[in-house]
Write a protein that holds these residues in place. Structure first.
Motif, PDB file in Angstrom:
ATOM      1  N   ASP A  82       1.050  -1.214   0.061  1.00  0.00           N
ATOM      2  CA  ASP A  82      -0.161  -0.089  -0.085  1.00  0.00           C
ATOM      3  C   ASP A  82       0.665   1.288  -0.140  1.00  0.00           C
ATOM      4  OD1 ASP A  82      -2.300  -1.196  -0.017  1.00  0.00           O
ATOM      5  OD2 ASP A  82      -2.970  -1.055   1.968  1.00  0.00           O
ATOM      6  N   TYR A  85       2.307   1.855  -3.496  1.00  0.00           N
ATOM      7  CA  TYR A  85       1.368   2.312  -4.332  1.00  0.00           C
ATOM      8  C   TYR A  85       1.225   3.706  -4.209  1.00  0.00           C
ATOM      9  CZ  TYR A  85      -3.349   3.163  -6.222  1.00  0.00           C
ATOM     10  OH  TYR A  85      -4.507   3.674  -6.967  1.00  0.00           O
ATOM     11  N   THR A  88       4.277   5.830  -5.307  1.00  0.00           N
ATOM     12  CA  THR A  88       4.439   5.987  -6.889  1.00  0.00           C
ATOM     13  C   THR A  88       3.399   6.802  -7.317  1.00  0.00           C
ATOM     14  OG1 THR A  88       5.306   3.402  -6.767  1.00  0.00           O
ATOM     15  CG2 THR A  88       4.494   4.356  -8.870  1.00  0.00           C
ATOM     16  N   ALA A 128       1.644  -3.642  -6.672  1.00  0.00           N
ATOM     17  CA  ALA A 128       1.273  -2.228  -5.942  1.00  0.00           C
ATOM     18  C   ALA A 128       1.660  -1.198  -7.001  1.00  0.00           C
ATOM     19  CB  ALA A 128       1.855  -2.000  -4.823  1.00  0.00           C
ATOM     20  N   ALA A 131      -0.143  -1.105 -10.291  1.00  0.00           N
ATOM     21  CA  ALA A 131      -1.446  -0.709 -10.190  1.00  0.00           C
ATOM     22  C   ALA A 131      -1.545   0.992 -10.152  1.00  0.00           C
ATOM     23  CB  ALA A 131      -2.105  -1.368  -8.693  1.00  0.00           C
ATOM     24  N   ALA A 132      -0.541   1.415  -9.357  1.00  0.00           N
ATOM     25  CA  ALA A 132      -0.417   2.766  -9.205  1.00  0.00           C
ATOM     26  C   ALA A 132      -0.243   3.674 -10.750  1.00  0.00           C
ATOM     27  CB  ALA A 132       0.730   3.143  -8.300  1.00  0.00           C
TER      28      ALA A 132
END
Length: 255
Positions: A82, A85, A88, A128, A131-132
């Motif tokens: 987390d 994420y 980034t 993560a 995803a960012a």
């Protein structure tokens, strides 16, 4: 003709402290990975570096890092996915704002230093980061070490990915980079670094520190902007690649 991107980590000055030869290097590379303030760089440096890259037509990328100014982002930290994420997304958004203000677009994201190496092996961390990048702009290219978990995560997230290789870093037999804490991890000799780059670009292999042949498929080659001879190295590298029949061009979006 083989096409290869030539990228450089830059924008790493901070306040009164100057690093790199960014303006000179930009004449020879096709992509710029610009520090976002966590390992180096500051708002004014980000603005100036983005503007210089835009003037040259060089593709602009965010170079997010662990929050480690003192260690230049090269010290590993225990962070949760987390956190990866959030940091980034935060840094990518900041760099993208400067690109927009300069009339340009953000093109790619390449993690820096310890974050890059951690994400090469840690799939949860890699997921993560991917995803960012996707949540910010799914059209961005995610750059990671050839053969790494970060590229697998990027593909799983639906991103275009770019396999990166290094001209001036020594490889291990498993395709990972020799840690900078070990002697010989950085290839300081320009001729030797250019020779390794040509081997990767034309034969798809490099020699590991123990003499083993390492297969490397690369879409982009990195020039480190913190080399004392960065501009000379970038020029020599581009000349050698083009003489070998390699076309230098930025990575295509969605490729």
């Amino acid at each position: 003709m083989r096409t290869l991107d030539l990228n450089c980590d830059m924008g790493e000055s901070y306040g009164a402290w100057h690093m790199g030869q960014d303006e000179a290097v930009l004449a020879h590379v096709s992509s710029a990975n610009i520090a976002c303030g966590f390992h180096a760089g500051d708002p004014d440096t980000m603005r100036r570096t983005v503007a210089a890259a835009a003037r040259r037509g060089v593709a602009i990328g965010a170079h997010p890092s662990l929050p480690d100014l003192q260690g230049f982002g090269r010290r590993a930290m225990a962070i949760a996915p987390d956190e990866a994420y959030a940091l980034t997304l935060y840094q990518t958004g900041a760099l993208a704002a400067f690109a927009r203000a300069a009339g340009a677009r953000l093109h790619h994201v390449k993690p820096h230093g310890a974050l890059y190496n951690m994400a090469a092996k840690d799939r949860a961390l890699a997921d993560a980061i991917a995803a960012a990048v996707r949540d910010f702009d799914a059209g961005l290219v995610l750059v990671g070490l050839a053969g790494s978990a970060l590229l697998e995560a990027g593909r799983a997230a639906g991103l275009a990915v770019a396999r990166e290789a290094f001209a001036d870093r020594r490889y291990r037999a498993d395709g990972s980079l020799t840690p900078r804490s070990e002697a010989g991890a950085v290839i300081d000799d320009v001729d030797a670094a250019v020779a390794q780059a040509l081997s990767i670009a034309t034969r798809g292999e490099a020699l590991a520190g123990d003499g083993a042949r390492v297969a490397i498929e690369a879409d982009t080659l990195c020039v480190h902007g913190d080399r004392a001879d960065a501009a000379t190295f970038a020029r020599r590298l581009r000349e050698a690649l083009e003489s070998a029949g390699v076309r230098i061009a930025a990575l295509g979006r969605g490729a």
